[in-house]
Design a protein around this motif. Structure first.
Motif, PDB file in Angstrom:
ATOM      1  N   HIS A  96       1.585  13.404  -2.059  1.00  0.00           N
ATOM      2  CA  HIS A  96       1.287  12.067  -1.285  1.00  0.00           C
ATOM      3  C   HIS A  96       2.450  11.424  -0.822  1.00  0.00           C
ATOM      4  N   TYR A  97       2.302  11.089   0.477  1.00  0.00           N
ATOM      5  CA  TYR A  97       3.364  10.615   1.276  1.00  0.00           C
ATOM      6  C   TYR A  97       3.242   9.164   1.631  1.00  0.00           C
ATOM      7  N   VAL A  98       4.088   8.110   1.150  1.00  0.00           N
ATOM      8  CA  VAL A  98       3.849   6.892   1.504  1.00  0.00           C
ATOM      9  C   VAL A  98       4.970   6.450   2.596  1.00  0.00           C
ATOM     10  N   ASP A  99       4.846   6.927   3.893  1.00  0.00           N
ATOM     11  CA  ASP A  99       5.842   6.752   4.895  1.00  0.00           C
ATOM     12  C   ASP A  99       5.279   5.919   6.146  1.00  0.00           C
ATOM     13  N   HIS A 100       4.401   4.777   5.518  1.00  0.00           N
ATOM     14  CA  HIS A 100       4.041   3.891   6.491  1.00  0.00           C
ATOM     15  C   HIS A 100       3.625   2.401   5.649  1.00  0.00           C
ATOM     16  N   VAL A 101       3.293   1.638   6.565  1.00  0.00           N
ATOM     17  CA  VAL A 101       3.224   0.241   5.791  1.00  0.00           C
ATOM     18  C   VAL A 101       1.647  -0.276   6.032  1.00  0.00           C
ATOM     19  N   GLU A 102       0.683   0.875   5.991  1.00  0.00           N
ATOM     20  CA  GLU A 102      -0.786   0.281   6.271  1.00  0.00           C
ATOM     21  C   GLU A 102      -1.245   0.041   4.877  1.00  0.00           C
ATOM     22  N   PRO A 103      -1.826  -1.030   4.662  1.00  0.00           N
ATOM     23  CA  PRO A 103      -2.392  -1.396   3.176  1.00  0.00           C
ATOM     24  C   PRO A 103      -3.537  -0.400   2.710  1.00  0.00           C
ATOM     25  N   GLU A 104      -4.403  -0.337   3.707  1.00  0.00           N
ATOM     26  CA  GLU A 104      -5.720   0.375   3.111  1.00  0.00           C
ATOM     27  C   GLU A 104      -5.266   1.844   2.498  1.00  0.00           C
ATOM     28  N   VAL A 106      -2.530   2.831   1.165  1.00  0.00           N
ATOM     29  CA  VAL A 106      -1.744   2.613   0.079  1.00  0.00           C
ATOM     30  C   VAL A 106      -2.874   2.286  -1.195  1.00  0.00           C
ATOM     31  N   LEU A 107      -3.702   1.357  -0.901  1.00  0.00           N
ATOM     32  CA  LEU A 107      -4.582   0.860  -1.911  1.00  0.00           C
ATOM     33  C   LEU A 107      -5.613   2.207  -2.359  1.00  0.00           C
ATOM     34  N   ARG A 108      -6.016   2.857  -1.317  1.00  0.00           N
ATOM     35  CA  ARG A 108      -6.884   4.073  -1.712  1.00  0.00           C
ATOM     36  C   ARG A 108      -6.017   4.869  -2.493  1.00  0.00           C
ATOM     37  N   ALA A 134       9.318  -1.737   0.593  1.00  0.00           N
ATOM     38  CA  ALA A 134       8.134  -2.229   0.717  1.00  0.00           C
ATOM     39  C   ALA A 134       7.349  -1.384  -0.204  1.00  0.00           C
ATOM     40  N   ALA A 135       7.112  -0.021  -0.235  1.00  0.00           N
ATOM     41  CA  ALA A 135       6.418   0.748  -0.864  1.00  0.00           C
ATOM     42  C   ALA A 135       7.151   0.766  -2.430  1.00  0.00           C
ATOM     43  N   LEU A 136       8.282   0.794  -2.683  1.00  0.00           N
ATOM     44  CA  LEU A 136       8.927   0.460  -3.942  1.00  0.00           C
ATOM     45  C   LEU A 136       8.394  -0.682  -4.815  1.00  0.00           C
ATOM     46  N   LEU A 137       8.261  -1.577  -3.918  1.00  0.00           N
ATOM     47  CA  LEU A 137       7.791  -2.975  -4.759  1.00  0.00           C
ATOM     48  C   LEU A 137       6.635  -2.575  -5.281  1.00  0.00           C
ATOM     49  N   VAL A 138       5.652  -1.804  -4.331  1.00  0.00           N
ATOM     50  CA  VAL A 138       4.237  -1.895  -4.692  1.00  0.00           C
ATOM     51  C   VAL A 138       4.320  -0.933  -6.000  1.00  0.00           C
TER      52      VAL A 138
END
Ligand code: G6P
Length: 421
Positions: A96-104, A106-108, A134-138
């Protein structure tokens, strides 16, 4: 194996001869910079780094429990691993790649993951990229909440060997952190732990990948006549008056490769030259055969403002024979008994001919097959091509001053101390 086909550019062999001295000069100027530690040419040495390969393998073996691998990173810290993992994931590990900052999304993702089976890999050379932090904090918070003290085993960092927030975090919390050599920039880092770590979890043949890249190094240092990256750099150079360079890959497995190339080409070469002139061509990503049904109409009959590069595998690792189905002889009979790969090759060849026939400037790079060896060669080849073009176009291919203002404005909008008005 990588092979260049310029059959529809009959003027090219002569131009290559004539530009020999210029090309050799460009290579010499590039290699002279190798002695300077500030020169960011460490990517040339990555294929030789067997120690990092061993470390990455040991880490993979020590963590057999991983079922989901979450990569937090953007740009050069995500595009390479994404492209290679999509091509060579032979394991059951899901990526899975979190290379964005769109909340939905990330939550999914968070809702679908089991933290006990998840390894989070935060990747950032600078350790200062807002999206990645930001992704790291989450994810750090999520791991702590669900795993208590055990969270540290589930977070691995890939960052600068000394500097930045990720390095500091690793030291403070005793986290495992792999190093991106100081003299390797993000978009040239795919063969560092940035790519190697995820690929080890994907079960890819890392040795073959690096072996292919070593071959690219050998070819880049070879005499002119055998020098593939000097040839393709010259092709790009001769067409620099055309604003667009299309990078069209005929492989579903390599579907994310064009995005990696776009960053490499555009961010390295689109800038002001030594005299302040704006230079660069715009790389456009394309995929065959899908884009035959979307972009090729424009490529054929639209403006003659493009150099089109096709990347085509010459062989399949495994073919799939198309069966005979009664009742479909009329429309599909010509396909009966053919291999799917045969169709793919025919389509690539047909597109090549049709584009040339329309007067477009086009050449093909053939890959012997979509293997780690051939793709490792291709990636390193394209890095050499880009570095040579930097010399030819008199730009620093290894910085990105043009993205700084956007970052500073984002910081100001979010009230980061020191960036307010
Ligand atoms: O690896 P990082 O330091 O987080 O950088 C991630 C990306 O963001 C920056 O803005 C640069 O423009 C890219 O070249 C880089 O790949």
């Amino acid at each position: 194996m990588l092979r260049l086909d310029t059959r529809f550019l009959p003027d090219f062999p002569q131009a290559f001869k004539e530009h020999g001295p210029l090309l050799l000069q460009a290579r010499e100027a590039l290699l002279a910079k190798r002695k300077d530690p500030q020169s960011m040419l460490g990517w040339m040495d990555l294929p030789e780094d067997t120690e990092t390969l061993r470390e990455v393998r040991r880490f993979r073996e020590a963590n057999p429990w991983v079922e989901d691998f979450v990569l937090l990173g953007i740009g050069g810290s995500a595009l390479g691993p994404k492209a290679l993992e999509a091509a060579f994931n032979g394991s059951s590990v899901r990526f899975h790649y979190v290379d964005h900052v769109e909340p939905e999304p990330v939550l999914r993702l968070l809702r679908g993951l089991d933290p006990r089976k998840t390894l989070v890999n935060a990747v950032s050379k600078s350790g200062a990229t807002a999206e990645t932090l930001a992704a790291l904090l989450v994810f750090l918070n999520w791991l702590r909440e669900h795993l208590g003290e055990d969270w540290r085993r589930h977070l691995v960092l890939t960052t600068d060997p000394k500097r930045g927030a990720l390095r500091a975090l690793a030291e403070r919390e005793g986290l495992r952190a792999f190093a991106i050599p100081e003299n390797v920039g993000g978009r040239f880092s795919v063969l560092s732990p940035v790519g190697l770590l995820p690929l080890a979890f994907a079960g890819a043949d890392l040795e073959a990948l690096l072996m292919g890249a070593r071959k690219a190094n050998e070819v880049a240092l070879a005499p002119l006549e055998e020098n593939l990256p000097l040839q393709t750099a010259l092709l790009q150079h001769l067409h620099r008056h055309l604003p667009v360079t299309v990078f069209m890959v005929y492989s579903e497995r390599l579907k994310y490769l064009p995005a990696w190339f776009v960053q490499l080409h555009d961010e390295s070469l689109g800038k002001r030259d030594e005299e302040g002139n704006r230079v660069g061509t715009t790389a456009v990503p394309a995929l065959g055969p899908q884009d035959q049904h979307a972009q090729v109409q424009l490529f054929r009959e639209g403006p003659l403002d493009k150099l089109i590069v096709l990347v085509v595998p010459e062989g399949a690792t495994e073919d799939l024979l198309l069966p005979r189905v009664e009742g479909l002889e009329g429309e599909a009979g010509y396909l009966f008994g053919k291999g799917l790969f045969q169709l793919l090759k025919a389509e690539a060849e047909a597109t090549y001919q049709a584009l040339a026939e329309a007067g477009q400037r086009v050449y093909t790079l053939y890959l012997s097959e979509v293997s780690p060896y051939a793709v490792g060669w291709l990636l390193q080849h394209l890095m050499w091509q880009t570095a040579f073009l930097g010399e030819l176009w008199r730009v620093n291919a290894f910085d990105q001053p043009g993205v700084e203002l956007g970052k500073r404005l984002t910081f100001a909008l979010l009230g980061r101390p020191g960036y307010g008005s």
